[in-house]
Design a protein around this motif. Structure first.
Motif, PDB file in Angstrom:
ATOM      1  N   LEU A 170      48.484  43.768  39.273  1.00  0.00           N
ATOM      2  CA  LEU A 170      47.980  42.107  39.281  1.00  0.00           C
ATOM      3  C   LEU A 170      47.823  41.975  37.618  1.00  0.00           C
ATOM      4  N   ARG A 171      47.317  43.057  36.961  1.00  0.00           N
ATOM      5  CA  ARG A 171      46.804  42.760  35.749  1.00  0.00           C
ATOM      6  C   ARG A 171      48.197  42.452  34.679  1.00  0.00           C
ATOM      7  N   LYS A 172      49.453  42.729  35.089  1.00  0.00           N
ATOM      8  CA  LYS A 172      50.334  42.635  34.291  1.00  0.00           C
ATOM      9  C   LYS A 172      51.006  41.077  34.685  1.00  0.00           C
ATOM     10  N   ILE A 173      50.752  40.799  36.017  1.00  0.00           N
ATOM     11  CA  ILE A 173      51.500  39.167  36.328  1.00  0.00           C
ATOM     12  C   ILE A 173      50.336  37.990  36.366  1.00  0.00           C
ATOM     13  N   CYS A 174      49.033  38.429  36.262  1.00  0.00           N
ATOM     14  CA  CYS A 174      47.880  37.578  36.378  1.00  0.00           C
ATOM     15  C   CYS A 174      46.802  38.178  35.942  1.00  0.00           C
ATOM     16  N   PRO A 175      46.955  38.093  34.373  1.00  0.00           N
ATOM     17  CA  PRO A 175      45.741  38.866  33.643  1.00  0.00           C
ATOM     18  C   PRO A 175      44.442  38.051  34.072  1.00  0.00           C
ATOM     19  N   SER A 176      44.604  36.760  34.023  1.00  0.00           N
ATOM     20  CA  SER A 176      42.957  36.008  34.313  1.00  0.00           C
ATOM     21  C   SER A 176      42.237  36.512  35.608  1.00  0.00           C
ATOM     22  N   LEU A 177      43.223  36.630  36.621  1.00  0.00           N
ATOM     23  CA  LEU A 177      42.591  37.089  37.968  1.00  0.00           C
ATOM     24  C   LEU A 177      41.967  38.562  37.630  1.00  0.00           C
ATOM     25  N   SER A 178      42.904  39.529  36.988  1.00  0.00           N
ATOM     26  CA  SER A 178      42.144  40.830  36.828  1.00  0.00           C
ATOM     27  C   SER A 178      41.049  40.930  35.890  1.00  0.00           C
ATOM     28  N   ASN A 179      40.915  39.878  34.864  1.00  0.00           N
ATOM     29  CA  ASN A 179      39.974  39.657  34.187  1.00  0.00           C
ATOM     30  C   ASN A 179      38.583  39.364  34.979  1.00  0.00           C
ATOM     31  N   LYS A 180      38.913  38.415  35.896  1.00  0.00           N
ATOM     32  CA  LYS A 180      37.822  38.078  36.720  1.00  0.00           C
ATOM     33  C   LYS A 180      37.012  39.311  37.794  1.00  0.00           C
ATOM     34  N   ILE A 181      37.988  40.134  37.964  1.00  0.00           N
ATOM     35  CA  ILE A 181      37.645  41.512  38.950  1.00  0.00           C
ATOM     36  C   ILE A 181      37.079  42.416  38.005  1.00  0.00           C
ATOM     37  N   LEU A 182      37.579  42.766  36.519  1.00  0.00           N
ATOM     38  CA  LEU A 182      36.740  43.457  35.989  1.00  0.00           C
ATOM     39  C   LEU A 182      35.494  42.966  35.416  1.00  0.00           C
ATOM     40  N   ASN A 183      35.366  41.684  35.096  1.00  0.00           N
ATOM     41  CA  ASN A 183      34.152  41.255  34.725  1.00  0.00           C
ATOM     42  C   ASN A 183      33.018  41.365  35.856  1.00  0.00           C
ATOM     43  N   ARG A 184      33.449  41.165  37.228  1.00  0.00           N
ATOM     44  CA  ARG A 184      32.663  41.389  38.079  1.00  0.00           C
ATOM     45  C   ARG A 184      31.983  42.749  38.331  1.00  0.00           C
ATOM     46  N   ASN A 185      33.165  43.613  37.996  1.00  0.00           N
ATOM     47  CA  ASN A 185      32.521  45.154  37.953  1.00  0.00           C
ATOM     48  C   ASN A 185      31.419  45.208  36.794  1.00  0.00           C
ATOM     49  N   ALA A 186      31.791  44.639  35.759  1.00  0.00           N
ATOM     50  CA  ALA A 186      30.890  44.663  34.611  1.00  0.00           C
ATOM     51  C   ALA A 186      29.597  44.168  34.926  1.00  0.00           C
ATOM     52  N   LEU A 187      29.311  43.046  35.744  1.00  0.00           N
ATOM     53  CA  LEU A 187      28.309  42.402  35.910  1.00  0.00           C
ATOM     54  C   LEU A 187      27.427  42.898  37.232  1.00  0.00           C
ATOM     55  N   LYS A 188      28.152  43.936  37.838  1.00  0.00           N
ATOM     56  CA  LYS A 188      27.397  44.489  39.055  1.00  0.00           C
ATOM     57  C   LYS A 188      26.100  45.131  38.574  1.00  0.00           C
ATOM     58  N   LEU A 189      26.144  45.693  37.475  1.00  0.00           N
ATOM     59  CA  LEU A 189      24.741  46.500  36.838  1.00  0.00           C
ATOM     60  C   LEU A 189      23.695  45.440  36.552  1.00  0.00           C
ATOM     61  N   LEU A 190      24.145  44.536  35.827  1.00  0.00           N
ATOM     62  CA  LEU A 190      23.035  43.205  35.571  1.00  0.00           C
ATOM     63  C   LEU A 190      22.532  42.637  36.595  1.00  0.00           C
ATOM     64  N   ASN A 191      23.434  42.451  37.696  1.00  0.00           N
ATOM     65  CA  ASN A 191      22.857  41.544  39.116  1.00  0.00           C
ATOM     66  C   ASN A 191      22.115  42.581  39.702  1.00  0.00           C
ATOM     67  N   TYR A 192      22.299  44.011  39.692  1.00  0.00           N
ATOM     68  CA  TYR A 192      21.339  44.724  40.431  1.00  0.00           C
ATOM     69  C   TYR A 192      20.114  44.798  39.558  1.00  0.00           C
TER      70      TYR A 192
END
Length: 391
Positions: free
Chosen positions: A363-385
């Motif tokens: 997914l990151r190779k064909i659609c980097p923007s969607l992959s970045n959203k997933i990675l950003n969501r993982n990064a924000l999990k801690l802040l949301n917690y």
């Protein structure tokens, strides 16, 4: 004339039967590997999923017998490719050098190769260590090998050359298993620490490869060199900057080596494993993990520590170390090492990872923007917690 024609037809028939039997054996070997290796199973399922989507689009759009024939042909090509990938050289008697068996990866790989008939030379900081006793009993030849300085590297290479000359053998393959693990965000990691990790994981290895190339160039037989990397180079998840930075540089080095040596007798591959053997003392124990956490805390300035601690630091460290919880066996990774060393068609990159990780890499190779959203969501999990906890 008729007799000669019959002879020609009979020879062609024998060749066809021979090739068919060999293809059938390779296909069976490939299916067995898929069935027993969770990573190869994930790869096969992922390829089947992509192919099924493509075939569904083709058949539903054209709606003809020709499109159905194309669809069937594509599936056959997938199985043909599986059979081609399952053709291996006989490992019996071939010499493999593993640069480091102080860790569990190297030890398990040495035993794996010995059990398949290869002759293994293994480097260790202390070849007489009690932890390596089983390897010595299994027939692994241990030498003192250290690449931390030019002088030590030269001495180590002399020991390797001496052993090869004693056996009168060429070096069939090398596993560059040297390196260190690390994790942390950019703000945690001192620049000196980042340089240290990169020095070990990239520049020391670059020096080693230069010496290895001088060793194997005069050989008549080909040589394979496999490197240990990490799947995080394709998925730069938060909390893994030191490792990702160094392994990304290593990937560039290996890709350049393969490009420069495309027409030579040296082949290069990288293994990008996911996570294996949580709490295995030879891989990464809880004590080692705690030591890594302590190292991170010591690197931070008091001001950075104060700021981050109030936001997310403790949960982030837990998130970083969660990637150490993986499979309970190294067998899937070792199978890929075997393929890189003995396949007739070794690949540049191997990804022994689960289905979800493989899908995300694609997914990151064909659609980097969607992959970045997933990675950003993982990064924000801690802040949301943290926010929920404060509420």
């Amino acid at each position: 004339m008729q007799f000669l024609e019959d002879q020609r037809i009979e020879k062609l028939r024998e060749k066809f039967l021979t090739y068919s039997a060999e293809f059938g054996k390779c296909l069976v070997d490939g299916i067995v590997q898929v069935s027993v290796n969770p990573c190869k199973d994930a790869e096969f399922k992922f390829n089947m999923m992509l192919l099924s989507i493509v075939n569904f689009i083709i058949v539903s759009y054209f709606r003809s017998s020709g499109s159905l024939l194309v669809s069937i042909t594509l599936y056959l090509l997938l199985f043909f490719n599986l059979a081609l990938k399952s053709r291996w050289l006989d490992p019996s008697g071939k010499v493999i050098f593993i640069t480091n068996v102080d860790s569990g990866y190297g030890q398990e790989l040495a035993k794996y190769l010995i059990n398949r008939g290869a002759k293994v030379i293994a480097g260790a900081s202390d070849p007489m260590a009690s932890s390596l006793l089983q390897l010595r009993e299994d027939g692994v030849y241990l030498i003192k090998f250290d690449i931390s300085s030019d002088e030590k590297l030269n001495e180590s290479m002399m020991r390797l050359r001496l052993r090869l000359s004693t056996w009168s053998k060429d070096l069939h393959g090398v596993v560059v298993n040297s390196g260190v693990d690390a994790f942390g965000d950019f703000e945690w990691s001192g620049v000196k620490y980042l340089k240290k990790i990169t020095e070990i994981n990239v520049w020391q290895i670059a020096e080693l490869v230069k010496d290895l190339l001088e060793l194997v160039r005069p050989q008549k037989s080909p040589c394979r060199i496999a490197f240990h990397s990490n799947h995080l180079v394709d998925l730069p998840e938060p909390g893994n900057l030191p490792l990702t930075l160094s392994k990304s540089a290593l990937r560039c080095l290996v890709t350049a080596l393969q490009s420069e040596n495309r027409n030579s007798n040296v082949f290069f591959s990288s293994i990008y494993p996911g996570v294996f053997c949580y709490n295995n003392p030879c891989i990464l124990s809880l004590e080692n993990r705690d030591a890594l956490q302590k190292n991170i805390m010591n690197q931070m300035s008091p001001q950075t520590k104060k700021i981050l601690k109030s936001i997310y630091l403790e949960k982030r460290i837990q998130y970083c170390t969660s990637r150490f919880e993986g499979f309970n066996s190294l067998e899937p990774v070792l199978d890929y090492y075997f393929d890189a060393l003995f396949s007739l068609e070794p690949e540049l990159e191997y990804f022994p990872v689960d289905f979800q990780t493989r899908a995300h890499i694609w997914l990151r190779k064909i659609c980097p923007s969607l992959s970045n959203k997933i990675l950003n969501r993982n990064a924000l999990k801690l802040l949301n917690y943290k926010k929920k906890k404060l509420q």
